[in-house]
Design a protein around this motif. Structure first.
Motif, short mmCIF file in Angstrom:
data_model
loop_
_atom_site.label_atom_id
_atom_site.label_comp_id
_atom_site.label_asym_id
_atom_site.label_seq_id
_atom_site.Cartn_x
_atom_site.Cartn_y
_atom_site.Cartn_z
N VAL A 74 1.40 -7.91 7.34
CA VAL A 74 0.12 -7.69 8.09
C VAL A 74 -0.75 -8.36 8.20
N HIS A 100 -0.44 -3.03 11.79
CA HIS A 100 0.98 -2.59 11.11
C HIS A 100 1.93 -2.40 12.23
N HIS A 117 5.90 -7.28 2.78
CA HIS A 117 5.09 -6.64 4.06
C HIS A 117 4.14 -7.28 4.55
N LYS A 119 -6.89 -3.25 6.50
CA LYS A 119 -7.38 -2.76 6.65
C LYS A 119 -8.89 -2.37 7.41
N ASP A 122 0.71 -1.46 0.23
CA ASP A 122 0.02 -0.02 0.04
C ASP A 122 0.71 1.14 0.33
N ASP A 138 -2.06 -6.96 2.82
CA ASP A 138 -1.93 -5.99 3.38
C ASP A 138 -3.46 -5.14 3.38
#
Ligand SMILES: [Zn+2]
Ligand SMILES: [Zn+2]
Length: 393
Positions: A294, A270, A290, A194, A143, A190
């Motif tokens: 996450v 995160h 990443h 959210k 992101d 990722d």
């Protein structure tokens, strides 16, 4: 600059991005998109040069806009002084005959071709050289496309430093759909973050008086839902699904630019993921992607929220969490069915990451909520055990 009116207290949001293009054949629009630049410096690494850079170079040559290029050699895991040095040095063709008295023009634009390190390094080079930059993405994997901060390997650890936001983001679905499969899984992982990230933001609004924007939060959740609904088609490399993920990553990136912080993209998941990544960097191990890190941390934080839902007496908190339970369940099911690769699998490191995450950032998340009520340690221990169980499924 993208600007829009909003009903939140800020009244207006803007992002220093000129435009983005996510489509099949997007790279052929480069001459038009970059019509205001004539001395373009293209940067790629050996992999991204092969999958996209070679073609982009040809397009730039044909329209007479290619000024110089740099293909970073070997495997660069994170930007460091060496990658940045290479990018600065090759901004000019070093084989050109030197003429110390001649006026030597600089490139007027940096075009990064890649996703992780290439993009992050060009963001730093752009800031250091005072040149605008843009990105041709090669994988829907993280992101950070629209972000202004960049990771940098320094003194044996990873730190985040100031860079420039790209002016243009170009994502060609014909290239992206052929990205390595684990990078695509990382991209969707990722995005799953959210759900916990936005719930943490809601928690911070109600329990710490933090600014919150309904519209931005809703846009991010809608984009994440799209990824989840079509996500199973990633196995077929379905272009529509790849588009959903890339759009989701972009929507969150823009959200960060609009709010001026990373709330729309990240919460406790995160921070924990970052702590796990730091252990690898400091031990000299290759860090995991990443988004995969996450994703695992998202499952962990979702477990904590579920425990809280069962154990709290606070009706308002229950109401907040309940909205997210269907998302958490769907993510868990997705991870199991799609065999989402785990990153940290030993109890000690998982737990050490949660401990390290707590003081790492002064950001109100579920971790602060639990700490303030003396529940942190107990939740960290029990959620770790539950995560280990889930990873075995
Ligand atoms: Zn707003
Ligand atoms: Zn992320």
């Amino acid at each position: 600059m993208i600007t829009f009116r909003c009903s939140c207290e800020r009244k207006e949001h803007s992002a220093p991005i000129e435009s983005y293009e996510i489509s099949s054949g997007a790279i052929y629009k480069i001459p038009e998109i970059l019509k205001n630049y004539n001395r373009i410096y293209m940067v790629a690494d050996e992999n991204t040069y092969r999958v996209a850079g070679e073609k982009v170079e040809e397009i730039l040559r044909e329209c007479g806009k290619l000024f110089s290029k740099c293909v970073l050699k070997g495997e660069c895991v994170l930007p460091n002084a060496e990658t940045l040095g290479n990018i600065l040095m090759y901004a000019h063709d070093i084989s050109a005959k030197s003429d110390i008295f001649a006026y030597s023009p600089m490139p007027d634009f940096i075009l990064a071709v890649g996703s992780g390190t290439v993009n992050d390094s060009c963001r730093l080079a752009s800031y250091r050289l005072g040149l605008p930059y843009g990105i041709v993405g090669t994988a829907p994997s993280m992101d950070g496309y629209a972000s202004a901060g960049s990771p940098f390997l320094h003194d044996g650890t990873k730190t985040t430093i100031q860079g420039t936001t790209p002016k243009y983001i170009i994502a060609d679905l014909d290239i992206m759909k052929d990205a390595p499969y684990d990078m695509m899984l990382a991209g969707i992982g990722d995005m799953f973050g959210k759900y916990t990230g936005i719930l943490d933001w809601e928690l911070a609004r109600d329990y710490s008086g933090e600014y919150f924007c309904d519209k931005i939060a809703k846009d991010v959740i809608d984009a994440t839902n799209k990824c989840l609904e079509n996500g199973y088609k990633l196995t077929e490399r379905d272009p529509e699904c790849v588009k959903n993920v890339m759009e989701g990553l972009l929507v969150t990136g823009l959200g960060m630019a609009y709010t001026g912080n990373s709330r729309p993209a990240s919460g406790a998941e995160h921070i924990v993921a970052h702590a796990w990544e730091l252990f690898d960097v400091e031990r000299g191990n290759h860090p995991h992607l990443h988004g995969l890190e996450v994703c695992e941390a998202t499952r962990l934080i979702a477990i904590m929220y579920k425990m809280l839902l069962e154990e709290t007496e606070d009706a308002h908190l229950k109401e907040l969490i309940e909205k997210y339970i269907p998302y958490f369940d769907a993510v868990e099911e997705f991870c199991i069915k799609m065999k989402m690769p785990p990153t940290v699998t030993d109890r000690e490191t998982i737990l050490a990451g949660i401990h390290r995450a707590l003081p790492m950032r002064d950001r109100y998340t579920i971790l602060f909520y639990l700490r303030d009520r003396g529940m942190f340690e107990d939740y960290a221990q029990r959620a770790t055990d539950k995560l280990l169980e889930a990873l075995k499924a």
